[in-house]
Design an enzyme around this catalytic site. Structure first.
Site, PDB file in Angstrom:
ATOM      1  N   LYS A 117       0.820  -1.162  -0.214  1.00  0.00           N
ATOM      2  CA  LYS A 117      -0.028   0.017  -0.100  1.00  0.00           C
ATOM      3  C   LYS A 117       0.754   1.201  -0.007  1.00  0.00           C
ATOM      4  CE  LYS A 117      -3.456   2.593   0.077  1.00  0.00           C
ATOM      5  NZ  LYS A 117      -4.589   3.039   1.168  1.00  0.00           N
ATOM      6  N   LYS A 166      -0.470  11.663   5.682  1.00  0.00           N
ATOM      7  CA  LYS A 166      -0.169  10.879   6.884  1.00  0.00           C
ATOM      8  C   LYS A 166       0.566   9.625   6.266  1.00  0.00           C
ATOM      9  CE  LYS A 166      -3.457   7.780   7.538  1.00  0.00           C
ATOM     10  NZ  LYS A 166      -3.448   6.297   7.572  1.00  0.00           N
TER      11      LYS A 166
END
Lengths: 298, 298
Positions: free
Chosen positions: A175, A243
């Protein structure tokens, strides 16, 4: 193979989690749900889900617990914290973290749960809120292969492309590589439109040209038109990409891997957040470039 | 509508120009060709093309002159220089520059040729040597619309997607926007593979995952596998992309448009050239990142 009689717990009913939970219910799974705020819970209970008062209570009534929360601290809290899933740990329970965080967090959680005989998969997704609603998410999974195999029908209820990537943490690692591309592509789309606008080109036509050849990308085709139409509603929030970039930067620092493209886009999203646009979609990066250039994309 | 009886001149028979000229011949056009080195000329004359000894001689025997050379100085030389096309200027002659350079050069050439009643189009291409061979190039055209319309059959003999972008320079402007994306995407593909390799992921599998969702791009699908297979043969040379990035940086400086992504990848390709890899394909950027990180993509 998990039968539809399997009881699924779902923690985190946000922009992504709610439609994912709904897709599980549509496929006939019985759900117990938990969310920090209650509005989404009512929406799900009106469809037949049971509501729990804590992550622990979710786990007590479930065979498989899925969490889809924002940040690594949230994941650790709902899984390992007080009134967390770990307090209902038992042999036979499987936990799937579908949030995006770092491979290291995944390995840590897998270890803590394994001590209590709980199986764990890290299974972050790609495809945004649209993919979540349509059940077409890409899901990248790390953990034991046999656990992955047994959870495949659950994944297939939420996503279209399901990938087993290797041991614990491999889903999160994949990811993060995905987010490297997503973030840098957003910069490519934005800079190209800004330059095209400076040249006075017809931007709709420009996107058509670029999409037809070696410059083509999902990002250009999907976010490009939104930038031109000044549509900055979030498919995926800028603050969340920031983030993820932070996680990537930390990994890259620890491993001494220089990633100049990531570093550039990381700093730019830092500016986007300073500009109070973190809750907008990632395509809002284009407006920060406009600000830097004192010039509009039009 | 230009009939097949139209005589076409072709200047510049390199990696791109030669297959483009061959596609024109396959469509039945009569060609007169010129190239600095003679080997490609012989290949074309053996197929039936006439050879000329200078760009001027090409223009004397042609209704439409196409040039496909490397750099802005080359374009100016073959079109406006001594023994150049301009020395055969006459009403009815059309010149098409299919090289990539800056919109400003295009406007300058258009002006110089217009004084001699010669029509001019800037028509750079995208799609690499493969697109040139397959006749599937994207072609982005600037200049008078009526001239574009009359040359459409010529373009359709070399490309699949033909776009009229506006007045003189608009073709080059579009191409530079295309190169912004191409260059930054190459960085995205390279950094993602470098990070994936650091995580120990199966890189073939990683590319499959990334290509299936929001990270998908032509670059990832086409250059990603080449990087993994250590195939750095040029589809498009690093030195040529660096030249395009230089044009973009100059435009951006003149217009005071800050393009941090372009600036980053421009500096990295500067490093690629210092590393003596300018003649390799653009995907060789990945090896420069490997050098920076003292680590291999594998």
């Amino acid at each position: 193979m998990i039968a539809k009689s399997v009881r699924i717990g779902f923690i985190g009913l946000g922009l992504m989690g709610k439609p994912m939970a709904q897709n599980l219910m549509k496929r006939g799974y019985n759900l117990t749900v938990y969310n920090r705020s209650s509005s989404s819970i009512q929406e799900l209970t009106s469809l037949g889900a049971a509501a729990a008062l804590s992550p622990r209570e979710v786990a007590e009534g479930s065979d498989v617990v899925i969490d889809m929360v924002t940040d690594a601290p949230d994941v650790e809290q709902v899984l390992l914290g007080p009134r967390g899933v770990i307090e209902a740990a038992r042999d036979g329970l499987t936990v799937i973290d579908m949030s995006t965080n770092s491979p290291r967090i995944a390995t840590k959680i897998a270890g803590a749960l394994a001590e209590k005989k709980v199986k764990f998969l890290d299974a972050p997704v790609s495809g945004g809120d649209k993919g979540a609603r349509d059940g077409t998410l890409a899901i990248m999974v790390g953990g034991e292969k046999s656990v992955f195999d047994s959870c495949l029908p659950v994944f297939q209820s939420m996503g279209k492309s399901i990938f087993y990537m290797g041991e614990s943490g491999a889903g999160q690692a994949t990811k993060l590589c995905n987010q490297v591309v997503v973030a840098i592509h957003t910069l490519a789309t934005s800079e190209s439109l800004l330059l095209g606008s400076t040249f006075g080109l017809n931007l709709d036509e420009l996107l058509k040209v670029l999409g037809s050849g070696a410059a083509g990308s999902w990002n250009l085709s999907n976010l490009g038109p939104k930038i031109i139409q000044r549509d900055f509603e979030p498919g995926f929030k800028a603050a969340h990409l920031y983030k993820d970039l932070k996680s990537i930067m930390h990994m890259a620092e620890e491993e001494n891997v220089m990633l100049p493209g990531v570093a550039t886009v990381y700093e730019l999203f830092n500016g986007v957040l300073a500009d109070k646009k973190g809750e907008k979609g990632t395509q809002v990066l284009a407006t920060f470039l406009e600000k830097l250039a004192s010039r509009e994309i039009k």
